[in-house]
Design a protein around this motif. Structure first.
Motif, PDB file in Angstrom:
ATOM      1  N   THR A   1      -4.775   5.527   0.088  1.00 28.18           N
ATOM      2  CA  THR A   1      -5.234   5.571  -1.001  1.00 28.18           C
ATOM      3  C   THR A   1      -6.851   6.099  -0.660  1.00 28.18           C
ATOM      4  O   THR A   1      -7.304   5.936   0.332  1.00 28.18           O
ATOM      5  N   PRO A   2      -7.250   6.435  -2.009  1.00 26.73           N
ATOM      6  CA  PRO A   2      -8.698   6.939  -1.804  1.00 26.73           C
ATOM      7  C   PRO A   2      -9.816   5.996  -1.347  1.00 26.73           C
ATOM      8  O   PRO A   2     -10.844   6.388  -0.816  1.00 26.73           O
ATOM      9  N   ALA A   3      -9.336   4.721  -1.726  1.00 26.67           N
ATOM     10  CA  ALA A   3     -10.452   3.674  -1.125  1.00 26.67           C
ATOM     11  C   ALA A   3     -10.288   3.248   0.345  1.00 26.67           C
ATOM     12  O   ALA A   3     -11.127   2.398   0.711  1.00 26.67           O
ATOM     13  N   GLY A   4      -9.599   3.927   1.057  1.00 22.28           N
ATOM     14  CA  GLY A   4      -9.034   3.589   2.371  1.00 22.28           C
ATOM     15  C   GLY A   4     -10.419   3.512   3.324  1.00 22.28           C
ATOM     16  O   GLY A   4     -10.806   2.461   3.805  1.00 22.28           O
ATOM     17  N   PHE A   5     -11.177   4.436   3.427  1.00 25.85           N
ATOM     18  CA  PHE A   5     -12.237   4.629   4.263  1.00 25.85           C
ATOM     19  C   PHE A   5     -13.337   3.459   3.778  1.00 25.85           C
ATOM     20  O   PHE A   5     -14.223   2.889   4.655  1.00 25.85           O
ATOM     21  N   ARG A   6     -13.627   3.670   2.277  1.00 25.05           N
ATOM     22  CA  ARG A   6     -14.594   2.411   1.972  1.00 25.05           C
ATOM     23  C   ARG A   6     -14.040   1.092   2.107  1.00 25.05           C
ATOM     24  O   ARG A   6     -14.900   0.270   2.466  1.00 25.05           O
ATOM     25  N   ALA A   7     -12.756   0.730   2.160  1.00 22.51           N
ATOM     26  CA  ALA A   7     -12.112  -0.409   2.385  1.00 22.51           C
ATOM     27  C   ALA A   7     -12.337  -0.903   3.909  1.00 22.51           C
ATOM     28  O   ALA A   7     -12.936  -2.015   4.143  1.00 22.51           O
ATOM     29  N   ILE A   8     -12.229   0.251   4.947  1.00 24.20           N
ATOM     30  CA  ILE A   8     -12.545  -0.209   6.172  1.00 24.20           C
ATOM     31  C   ILE A   8     -13.901  -0.411   6.535  1.00 24.20           C
ATOM     32  O   ILE A   8     -14.205  -1.284   7.198  1.00 24.20           O
ATOM     33  N   GLU A   9     -14.772   0.536   5.967  1.00 24.23           N
ATOM     34  CA  GLU A   9     -16.283   0.059   6.297  1.00 24.23           C
ATOM     35  C   GLU A   9     -16.644  -1.384   5.670  1.00 24.23           C
ATOM     36  O   GLU A   9     -17.099  -2.185   6.243  1.00 24.23           O
ATOM     37  N   ALA A  10     -16.013  -1.715   4.436  1.00 23.85           N
ATOM     38  CA  ALA A  10     -16.377  -3.313   4.081  1.00 23.85           C
ATOM     39  C   ALA A  10     -15.730  -4.212   4.909  1.00 23.85           C
ATOM     40  O   ALA A  10     -16.501  -5.267   5.169  1.00 23.85           O
ATOM     41  N   ALA A  11     -14.640  -4.013   5.488  1.00 25.82           N
ATOM     42  CA  ALA A  11     -13.840  -4.834   6.364  1.00 25.82           C
ATOM     43  C   ALA A  11     -14.720  -4.971   7.507  1.00 25.82           C
ATOM     44  O   ALA A  11     -14.836  -5.916   8.077  1.00 25.82           O
ATOM     45  N   ILE A  12     -15.219  -4.006   7.968  1.00 22.31           N
ATOM     46  CA  ILE A  12     -15.889  -3.945   9.418  1.00 22.31           C
ATOM     47  C   ILE A  12     -17.285  -4.674   9.239  1.00 22.31           C
ATOM     48  O   ILE A  12     -17.844  -5.601  10.227  1.00 22.31           O
ATOM     49  N   GLU A  13     -18.028  -4.258   7.929  1.00 17.52           N
ATOM     50  CA  GLU A  13     -19.122  -5.055   7.677  1.00 17.52           C
ATOM     51  C   GLU A  13     -18.897  -6.499   7.660  1.00 17.52           C
ATOM     52  O   GLU A  13     -19.978  -7.307   8.092  1.00 17.52           O
ATOM     53  N   GLU A  14     -17.744  -7.017   7.351  1.00 19.83           N
ATOM     54  CA  GLU A  14     -17.317  -8.334   7.348  1.00 19.83           C
ATOM     55  C   GLU A  14     -17.669  -9.258   8.539  1.00 19.83           C
ATOM     56  O   GLU A  14     -17.997 -10.506   8.779  1.00 19.83           O
ATOM     57  N   GLY A  15     -17.180  -8.609   9.484  1.00 27.06           N
ATOM     58  CA  GLY A  15     -17.344  -8.868  10.852  1.00 27.06           C
ATOM     59  C   GLY A  15     -16.485 -10.003  11.414  1.00 27.06           C
ATOM     60  O   GLY A  15     -16.860 -10.529  12.375  1.00 27.06           O
ATOM     61  N   MET A  16     -15.144 -10.190  10.946  1.00 25.60           N
ATOM     62  CA  MET A  16     -14.341 -11.331  11.248  1.00 25.60           C
ATOM     63  C   MET A  16     -13.132 -10.995  11.889  1.00 25.60           C
ATOM     64  O   MET A  16     -12.493 -11.723  12.455  1.00 25.60           O
ATOM     65  N   LEU A  17     -12.803  -9.489  11.978  1.00 22.61           N
ATOM     66  CA  LEU A  17     -11.783  -9.348  12.461  1.00 22.61           C
ATOM     67  C   LEU A  17     -11.886  -7.914  13.194  1.00 22.61           C
ATOM     68  O   LEU A  17     -12.734  -7.236  12.982  1.00 22.61           O
ATOM     69  N   SER A  18     -10.948  -7.560  14.093  1.00 23.95           N
ATOM     70  CA  SER A  18     -10.733  -6.396  14.702  1.00 23.95           C
ATOM     71  C   SER A  18     -10.226  -5.428  13.586  1.00 23.95           C
ATOM     72  O   SER A  18      -9.215  -5.648  13.414  1.00 23.95           O
ATOM     73  N   VAL A  19     -10.875  -4.302  13.323  1.00 26.67           N
ATOM     74  CA  VAL A  19     -10.402  -3.411  12.352  1.00 26.67           C
ATOM     75  C   VAL A  19      -9.773  -2.205  12.840  1.00 26.67           C
ATOM     76  O   VAL A  19     -10.802  -1.572  13.565  1.00 26.67           O
ATOM     77  N   GLY A  20      -8.516  -1.995  12.357  1.00 30.33           N
ATOM     78  CA  GLY A  20      -8.013  -0.513  12.656  1.00 30.33           C
ATOM     79  C   GLY A  20      -7.801   0.175  11.712  1.00 30.33           C
ATOM     80  O   GLY A  20      -7.702  -0.415  10.693  1.00 30.33           O
ATOM     81  N   VAL A  21      -7.380   1.511  11.901  1.00 32.39           N
ATOM     82  CA  VAL A  21      -7.119   2.332  10.617  1.00 32.39           C
ATOM     83  C   VAL A  21      -5.605   2.912  10.646  1.00 32.39           C
ATOM     84  O   VAL A  21      -5.411   3.077  11.856  1.00 32.39           O
ATOM     85  N   GLY A  22      -4.738   2.919   9.746  1.00 33.82           N
ATOM     86  CA  GLY A  22      -3.396   3.398   9.847  1.00 33.82           C
ATOM     87  C   GLY A  22      -3.426   4.684   9.023  1.00 33.82           C
ATOM     88  O   GLY A  22      -4.163   5.102   8.319  1.00 33.82           O
ATOM     89  N   THR A  23      -2.204   5.356   9.155  1.00 32.37           N
ATOM     90  CA  THR A  23      -2.145   6.565   8.596  1.00 32.37           C
ATOM     91  C   THR A  23      -2.954   7.661   9.073  1.00 32.37           C
ATOM     92  O   THR A  23      -3.499   8.286   8.295  1.00 32.37           O
ATOM     93  N   VAL A  24      -3.183   7.688  10.231  1.00 31.66           N
ATOM     94  CA  VAL A  24      -4.284   8.829  10.918  1.00 31.66           C
ATOM     95  C   VAL A  24      -3.288   9.996  11.081  1.00 31.66           C
ATOM     96  O   VAL A  24      -2.747   9.690  12.176  1.00 31.66           O
ATOM     97  N   THR A  25      -3.473  10.906  10.384  1.00 31.14           N
ATOM     98  CA  THR A  25      -2.730  12.211  10.558  1.00 31.14           C
ATOM     99  C   THR A  25      -3.426  13.413  11.326  1.00 31.14           C
ATOM    100  O   THR A  25      -2.752  14.638  11.594  1.00 31.14           O
ATOM    101  N   THR A  26      -4.829  13.224  11.420  1.00 33.60           N
ATOM    102  CA  THR A  26      -5.514  14.396  11.555  1.00 33.60           C
ATOM    103  C   THR A  26      -6.967  14.118  12.645  1.00 33.60           C
ATOM    104  O   THR A  26      -7.273  12.890  12.556  1.00 33.60           O
ATOM    105  N   VAL A  27      -7.346  14.794  13.437  1.00 38.50           N
ATOM    106  CA  VAL A  27      -8.389  14.583  14.162  1.00 38.50           C
ATOM    107  C   VAL A  27      -9.686  14.611  13.198  1.00 38.50           C
ATOM    108  O   VAL A  27     -10.473  13.504  13.747  1.00 38.50           O
ATOM    109  N   GLU A  28      -9.739  15.025  12.080  1.00 35.65           N
ATOM    110  CA  GLU A  28     -10.805  14.492  11.306  1.00 35.65           C
ATOM    111  C   GLU A  28     -10.667  13.319  10.868  1.00 35.65           C
ATOM    112  O   GLU A  28     -11.710  12.450  10.815  1.00 35.65           O
ATOM    113  N   ASP A  29      -9.624  12.573  10.328  1.00 39.63           N
ATOM    114  CA  ASP A  29      -9.362  11.306  10.108  1.00 39.63           C
ATOM    115  C   ASP A  29      -9.710  10.484  11.336  1.00 39.63           C
ATOM    116  O   ASP A  29     -10.639   9.477  11.087  1.00 39.63           O
TER     117      ASP A  29
END
Length: 211
Positions: free
Chosen positions: A46-74
């Motif tokens: 979704t378009p919210a993916g990266f912002r959701a990842i940043e918000a999850a990391i900022e929460e600091g309670m879980l190891s956060v990974g990103v899925g559906t990475v299809t390019t080196v840019e991602d």
């Protein structure tokens, strides 16, 4: 860093989530962490993916990974955001090479013996068996695991609570991508208590296989 990532990779049941509004990420992370989760995979579907990842990391309670990475840019953008692991639906040598250079764990998707061999040639030791159910399920993965004893697996895709035990019973399976634990609709409806309870129940049902 979570206990899971101190071992070098995610372990146990890994909620795989798709978030439409990044503002839901902190509540979701809290609910899962309070229910015993150590890691989460947030997809870029979704378009919210990266912002959701940043918000999850900022929460600091879980190891956060990103899925559906299809390019080196991602990959590079994810590393800049601070993720601890990146997951792809398939294998690309350039992503594996870039991840190694950047010092982040990359978990590529594989469905065949050829793809496992390609990943191994790029020094990848943990792969995502995907889409697990459509690619033959437990019997197919058991066959791959027997042929490639040095490879670890994280099956994901079409797995339900009913068959997770069978996957975890395979010695080389270190984690299972659990998309059924936090469906997109439940996140959008803010049903975080239910999601946390579902995680706790599912983990309790396979606790003997996770010790």
């Amino acid at each position: 860093m979570s206990n899971a990532m101190r071992q070098g990779h995610p372990v146990g049941l890994i909620p795989v989530v798709t978030i439409d509004d990044y503002r839901y990420a902190p509540q979701l992370v809290r609910a899962l962490a309070e229910s015993g989760a150590t890691s989460i995979e947030i997809t870029l579907r979704t378009p919210a993916g990266f912002r959701a990842i940043e918000a999850a990391i900022e929460e600091g309670m879980l190891s956060v990974g990103v899925g559906t990475v299809t390019t080196v840019e991602d990959l590079r953008r994810s590393v800049d955001a601070g993720v601890e692991f990146v997951v792809s639906p398939g294998f690309r040598a350039d992503i594996a090479d870039a991840a190694r250079e950047l010092g982040v764990l990359a978990i590529p998707g594989v469905a065949t013996a050829t793809e496992v061999m390609m990943a191994a040639a790029s020094q990848v030791k943990l792969v995502k068996f995907f889409p697990a159910a459509a690619a033959g399920g437990v019997p197919a993965l058991r066959s791959l695991a027997e042929v490639f004893p040095d490879t670890k697996f994280m099956p994901t895709g079409g797995i339900s609570a009913d068959d997770v035990r069978a996957y975890l019973a395979i010695d080389s399976v270190v984690a299972v991508g659990a998309s059924w634990l936090a469906p997109r609709a439940m996140i959008a409806e803010s049903r975080f208590a239910e999601i946390g309870a579902a995680y706790a129940r599912s983990t309790a049902s396979v606790a003997d296989l996770l010790s």
